[in-house]
Design a protein around this motif. Structure first.
Motif, mmCIF file in Angstrom:
data_model
loop_
_atom_site.group_PDB
_atom_site.id
_atom_site.type_symbol
_atom_site.label_atom_id
_atom_site.label_comp_id
_atom_site.label_asym_id
_atom_site.label_seq_id
_atom_site.Cartn_x
_atom_site.Cartn_y
_atom_site.Cartn_z
ATOM 1 N N GLU A 96 46.281 50.014 -12.370
ATOM 2 C CA GLU A 96 45.030 49.290 -12.630
ATOM 3 C C GLU A 96 44.319 48.919 -11.336
ATOM 4 O O GLU A 96 43.091 49.018 -11.236
ATOM 5 C CB GLU A 96 45.309 48.034 -13.463
ATOM 6 N N ALA A 97 45.078 48.482 -10.330
ATOM 7 C CA ALA A 97 44.471 48.108 -9.049
ATOM 8 C C ALA A 97 43.798 49.312 -8.392
ATOM 9 O O ALA A 97 42.703 49.192 -7.825
ATOM 10 C CB ALA A 97 45.526 47.521 -8.120
ATOM 11 N N LEU A 98 44.437 50.471 -8.477
ATOM 12 C CA LEU A 98 43.851 51.682 -7.899
ATOM 13 C C LEU A 98 42.590 52.099 -8.655
ATOM 14 O O LEU A 98 41.604 52.529 -8.050
ATOM 15 C CB LEU A 98 44.874 52.820 -7.929
ATOM 16 N N GLN A 99 42.635 51.962 -9.967
ATOM 17 C CA GLN A 99 41.486 52.369 -10.777
ATOM 18 C C GLN A 99 40.278 51.459 -10.561
ATOM 19 O O GLN A 99 39.136 51.869 -10.765
ATOM 20 C CB GLN A 99 41.876 52.396 -12.256
ATOM 21 N N GLN A 100 40.535 50.219 -10.154
ATOM 22 C CA GLN A 100 39.442 49.266 -9.958
ATOM 23 C C GLN A 100 38.785 49.380 -8.584
ATOM 24 O O GLN A 100 37.778 48.729 -8.326
ATOM 25 C CB GLN A 100 39.970 47.844 -10.159
ATOM 26 N N ARG A 101 39.345 50.190 -7.700
ATOM 27 C CA ARG A 101 38.754 50.366 -6.379
ATOM 28 C C ARG A 101 37.383 51.016 -6.487
ATOM 29 O O ARG A 101 37.165 51.923 -7.282
ATOM 30 C CB ARG A 101 39.661 51.243 -5.508
ATOM 31 N N GLY A 102 36.460 50.559 -5.650
ATOM 32 C CA GLY A 102 35.135 51.166 -5.621
ATOM 33 C C GLY A 102 35.152 52.501 -4.901
ATOM 34 O O GLY A 102 36.075 52.802 -4.135
ATOM 35 N N GLU A 103 34.156 53.311 -5.152
ATOM 36 C CA GLU A 103 34.074 54.631 -4.528
ATOM 37 C C GLU A 103 33.435 54.535 -3.142
ATOM 38 O O GLU A 103 32.498 53.770 -2.928
ATOM 39 C CB GLU A 103 33.267 55.583 -5.405
ATOM 40 N N ILE A 104 33.951 55.329 -2.218
ATOM 41 C CA ILE A 104 33.398 55.415 -0.859
ATOM 42 C C ILE A 104 32.877 56.836 -0.645
ATOM 43 O O ILE A 104 33.629 57.804 -0.763
ATOM 44 C CB ILE A 104 34.464 55.089 0.201
ATOM 45 N N ASN A 105 31.606 56.944 -0.343
ATOM 46 C CA ASN A 105 30.992 58.259 -0.125
ATOM 47 C C ASN A 105 31.108 58.631 1.349
ATOM 48 O O ASN A 105 30.336 58.176 2.181
ATOM 49 C CB ASN A 105 29.526 58.239 -0.563
ATOM 50 N N ILE A 106 32.095 59.451 1.642
ATOM 51 C CA ILE A 106 32.344 59.852 3.024
ATOM 52 C C ILE A 106 31.412 60.972 3.457
ATOM 53 O O ILE A 106 31.265 61.260 4.654
ATOM 54 C CB ILE A 106 33.823 60.279 3.195
ATOM 55 N N ARG A 107 30.771 61.639 2.495
ATOM 56 C CA ARG A 107 29.893 62.772 2.807
ATOM 57 C C ARG A 107 28.748 62.356 3.729
ATOM 58 O O ARG A 107 28.441 63.043 4.715
ATOM 59 C CB ARG A 107 29.320 63.363 1.515
ATOM 60 N N THR A 108 28.117 61.245 3.409
ATOM 61 C CA THR A 108 26.974 60.789 4.212
ATOM 62 C C THR A 108 27.402 60.494 5.637
ATOM 63 O O THR A 108 26.724 60.881 6.595
ATOM 64 C CB THR A 108 26.359 59.529 3.580
ATOM 65 N N ARG A 109 28.544 59.837 5.777
ATOM 66 C CA ARG A 109 29.041 59.471 7.097
ATOM 67 C C ARG A 109 29.356 60.692 7.951
ATOM 68 O O ARG A 109 29.133 60.701 9.166
ATOM 69 C CB ARG A 109 30.300 58.623 6.936
ATOM 70 N N LEU A 110 29.859 61.747 7.323
ATOM 71 C CA LEU A 110 30.249 62.944 8.069
ATOM 72 C C LEU A 110 29.182 64.026 8.065
ATOM 73 O O LEU A 110 29.359 65.078 8.690
ATOM 74 C CB LEU A 110 31.550 63.511 7.483
ATOM 75 N N GLY A 111 28.098 63.793 7.346
ATOM 76 C CA GLY A 111 27.020 64.784 7.307
ATOM 77 C C GLY A 111 27.366 66.019 6.501
ATOM 78 O O GLY A 111 26.941 67.125 6.836
ATOM 79 N N ILE A 112 28.138 65.835 5.427
ATOM 80 C CA ILE A 112 28.531 66.956 4.575
ATOM 81 C C ILE A 112 27.550 67.067 3.420
ATOM 82 O O ILE A 112 27.261 66.079 2.733
ATOM 83 C CB ILE A 112 29.966 66.752 4.033
ATOM 84 N N TYR A 113 27.050 68.262 3.183
ATOM 85 C CA TYR A 113 26.080 68.471 2.112
ATOM 86 C C TYR A 113 26.717 68.196 0.744
ATOM 87 O O TYR A 113 27.929 68.360 0.567
ATOM 88 C CB TYR A 113 25.545 69.899 2.140
ATOM 89 N N PRO A 114 25.908 67.806 -0.244
ATOM 90 C CA PRO A 114 26.435 67.482 -1.582
ATOM 91 C C PRO A 114 27.218 68.615 -2.230
ATOM 92 O O PRO A 114 28.127 68.366 -3.028
ATOM 93 C CB PRO A 114 25.166 67.163 -2.386
ATOM 94 N N ASP A 115 26.870 69.875 -1.909
ATOM 95 C CA ASP A 115 27.573 71.003 -2.529
ATOM 96 C C ASP A 115 28.823 71.403 -1.749
ATOM 97 O O ASP A 115 29.527 72.331 -2.126
ATOM 98 C CB ASP A 115 26.642 72.211 -2.652
#
Length: 298
Positions: free
Chosen positions: A55-74
């Motif tokens: 449950e604790a793991l499932q409640q964690r928020g999402e972190i978008n690492i793509r923006t930080r590393l400059g990775i395209y959405p695809d």
């Protein structure tokens, strides 16, 4: 009650007097098998896998690492998590990723989360294999689950040894498709072609090629990737909860408390005789290999 999280060699099993424990709990069947071979009866050894706070793991928020590393959405994001040492096999993950990237046209990236003494050599390996611009060394991260949930498509393990595979289990809870070696306790978590893809001989070229092939299949098939991720999530969430782990231990403690305080001495003597025979057989095997003499045990 003794709990073992890793396999021990015979010398350590003897010097630590493990066989004198009333009950031994092993984290996987491989460790249990060692003790059964030593002569311990099956009713004194049990496998109880680790548990996760689902449950604790499932409640964690999402972190978008793509923006930080400059990775395209695809872009396809593959991740491996663990200490940067030989046992965790991050070098194997990099080699498999390089082979996969060289043979495919997928815009993929590999995240390496963790720190350790092999960081420099692993960076040189990525440079040598011409994937340095695709491999991102993130170091230690406080919220690994958030990164896995928010950015990662495939979780890749190159471990040479793994008693349980906690990082793999957490990746499954975070809905990542799993590619991992068929070693130690990993098959408890991942059923091949059902809740993930397993490969063998990970330290050899054929194992790395098999791993790269699994990555190619998952990269090319979004449906397969999602199906395996969902099944891995279901398998771990239903069978490896912290609550279930605690209940199993409570049951074992209650069973021990209900037994007599001391086991009959003849049971311990019988186990020690069997163990002594195993030791003598190993010693004789070594002597024979040296060509010193020939010994027959009756």
């Amino acid at each position: 009650l003794l709990q073992l999280h890793a396999p021990y060699n015979l010398r350590d099993r003897l010097t630590l007097a493990m066989h004198g424990a009333s009950k031994i709990i092993c984290v996987n069947e491989q460790i249990k098998g060692q003790l059964i071979t030593d002569g311990l009866p099956d009713n004194r050894v049990k496998t109880i896998a680790n548990g996760l706070p689902i449950e604790a793991l499932q409640q964690r928020g999402e972190i978008n690492i793509r923006t930080r590393l400059g990775i395209y959405p695809d872009g396809l994001i593959i991740a491996c998590v663990g200490a940067l040492n030989a046992e965790k096999g991050v070098d194997i993950s990099i080699k498999a990723f390089a082979k996969f990237f060289d043979q495919s046209a997928f815009p993929a990236h590999l995240l390496i989360i963790g720190s350790g003494e092999e960081r420099k050599s692993l960076m040189h390996l990525a440079l040598k294999l011409r994937v340095f611009d695709r491999v991102h060394f993130l170091g230690q991260q406080e919220d690994i689950a958030g990164i896995l949930k928010g950015s990662v498509d495939i979780f890749l393990s190159g471990s040479r040894a793994e008693s349980f595979g906690l990082a793999i289990a957490e990746a499954a809870v975070c809905h990542c498709a799993i590619v991992a070696p068929n070693v130690g306790g990993i098959p408890m978590l991942v059923e091949h072609q059902n809740s993930g893809l397993l490969y063998s001989n990970q330290a050899h070229d054929e194992g790395i090629a098999e791993c790269a092939e699994h990555l190619t299949h998952l990269a090319a098939d979004d449906t397969l990737r999602q199906t395996l991720a969902n099944k891995a999530h279901k398998r771990v969430s239903e069978n490896f909860t912290l609550t279930n782990h605690i209940k199993q231990f409570q049951f074992e403690y209650q069973q021990l408390l209900q037994q007599d305080e001391r086991r009959p001495k003849w049971l311990l003597a019988r186990a020690l005789r069997k163990l002594l025979k195993v030791c003598l057989l190993n010693l004789c095997s070594c002597i024979k290999q040296l060509g010193k003499c020939e010994i027959h045990l009756k």
